[in-house]
Enzyme design. Sequence first.
Site, mmCIF file in Angstrom:
data_model
loop_
_atom_site.group_PDB
_atom_site.id
_atom_site.type_symbol
_atom_site.label_atom_id
_atom_site.label_comp_id
_atom_site.label_asym_id
_atom_site.label_seq_id
_atom_site.Cartn_x
_atom_site.Cartn_y
_atom_site.Cartn_z
ATOM 1 N N GLY A 94 -41.857 -6.592 -16.307
ATOM 2 C CA GLY A 94 -41.183 -6.688 -16.262
ATOM 3 C C GLY A 94 -40.614 -7.657 -14.335
ATOM 4 O O GLY A 94 -40.368 -6.764 -13.711
ATOM 5 N N LEU A 95 -39.453 -8.695 -14.767
ATOM 6 C CA LEU A 95 -39.043 -9.060 -13.317
ATOM 7 C C LEU A 95 -37.712 -8.639 -13.987
ATOM 8 O O LEU A 95 -36.890 -9.139 -13.178
ATOM 9 C CB LEU A 95 -39.569 -10.628 -13.765
ATOM 10 C CG LEU A 95 -38.333 -11.607 -12.254
ATOM 11 C CD1 LEU A 95 -39.425 -10.369 -11.101
ATOM 12 C CD2 LEU A 95 -39.472 -13.140 -12.453
ATOM 13 N N ARG B 290 -36.434 -36.454 -50.388
ATOM 14 C CA ARG B 290 -34.682 -36.607 -51.396
ATOM 15 C C ARG B 290 -33.540 -37.874 -52.351
ATOM 16 O O ARG B 290 -34.083 -38.320 -51.431
ATOM 17 C CB ARG B 290 -33.768 -35.435 -50.176
ATOM 18 C CG ARG B 290 -32.224 -35.121 -50.203
ATOM 19 C CD ARG B 290 -31.692 -34.721 -51.062
ATOM 20 N NE ARG B 290 -30.678 -34.506 -50.971
ATOM 21 C CZ ARG B 290 -30.119 -33.163 -52.087
ATOM 22 N NH1 ARG B 290 -30.240 -32.632 -53.323
ATOM 23 N NH2 ARG B 290 -28.322 -33.579 -52.103
ATOM 24 N N GLU C 264 -37.300 -18.151 -17.762
ATOM 25 C CA GLU C 264 -38.771 -18.877 -17.552
ATOM 26 C C GLU C 264 -38.082 -19.955 -16.606
ATOM 27 O O GLU C 264 -38.425 -20.771 -16.815
ATOM 28 C CB GLU C 264 -39.607 -18.713 -18.437
ATOM 29 C CG GLU C 264 -40.510 -17.477 -18.839
ATOM 30 C CD GLU C 264 -41.407 -17.963 -19.751
ATOM 31 O OE1 GLU C 264 -42.455 -18.972 -18.839
ATOM 32 O OE2 GLU C 264 -41.934 -16.936 -20.163
ATOM 33 N N GLY C 265 -36.690 -19.529 -16.307
ATOM 34 C CA GLY C 265 -35.563 -20.548 -15.759
ATOM 35 C C GLY C 265 -34.750 -21.512 -16.625
ATOM 36 O O GLY C 265 -35.367 -22.045 -17.372
#
Length: 389
Positions: A135-136, A273, A368-369
């Site tokens: 928890g940050l 395909r 995370e940034g």
Amino acid sequence: MPVTTPDELGALDHGHAEEDLAMRDSVRSLVDEVVRPHLSAWFTEGHLPARDLARQFGELGVLGMHLDGYGCAGASASAYGLVCTEIEAADSGVRSLVSVQGSLAMHALHTYGSEEQRQEWLPPMARGERVGCFGLTEADHGSDPVQMATRARRDGRDWVLDGSKMWITNGSIADVAVIWARTDDGIGGFVVPTDTPGFSARDVPRKLSLRASVTSEIVLDGVRLPAEAALPGAAGLRAPLACLTQARLGIVFGSMGAARDSLIQAIDYALTREQFGSPIAAYQLTQAKLADSTADYVTGMLFAAHLARLADAGTLTPQQVSLGKLTNVRRALDIARRCRTILGANGITADYSPMRHAANLETVLTYEGTTEMHTLVVGQALTGHPAFR
């Protein structure tokens, strides 16, 4: 001409230790058996059996695998990276479960905790019997955690925590939360059993990304903890940021797993395909997309392997990890989007992975940034000038 895979074309196994490749292969088998068959349903329903998966990953020795002792494998950074690649090749949300458990919650306890805290929590977390969260981040303080509003105050010998945390992976299923809070002496870390009175968590609703993942808001309302709940080695914001550096290396590898899976699905689809009398794999524009995607993927994996070798040598810097996250997540997102176009209309269904990977990677690009923050970290490393304000 024989068909070759992107991994074979780039000879990506070269240079990796046999034991690291063996661990990767074991994780690939587990993911193929217990994760892939259910991903379409988990993603569309917004559900993940996280505790069951934690136990299965724990039995395989994946949780906290790069840590030493306390039931952890002490594996190399390279092995951890390869494992993250395999898990995120299935889904970014599942890799987040493993990363948060091992590289954030367990790493914080292992690096900054007391011996009593390590003995109590790390062995059952390594086995997947207990789940942790970290928890940050707060709703109003993401990229600037120094401004966090969560506070821990002394009351006699006890600590009392008040505040909230947001976007917390594993939050509502966790047995223990590593909570970062402002104290009179700066930022500190606390080990919070989630059955402590005043602790509550609820899942974030209506997500359009990382749907096969537990993402929660945590509320701390007068959570009273004994003095021994503080992480004795965590002084200041450097401690949680160092944990994030550990987790980001997993993202550098893991994002390439999502890219590889998108690429493999696009190749397989293009070979079967048919349009205008030929498989679409026979057309130049399709081959250009596949070749460009393979070049980006192989380059990303080689850079990830280089960073892991630096980590194993003990010389990896946070700035190098920022460069890795910045470039590899962007590469992966471009590959997933490009591969989705090869699948045409079929690519927008849950029967195929590229669009799911692209949706997930939009979150990986941010957590995370953010791209902006890692860009400025790299810019400061190159120029010496901080440009964050």
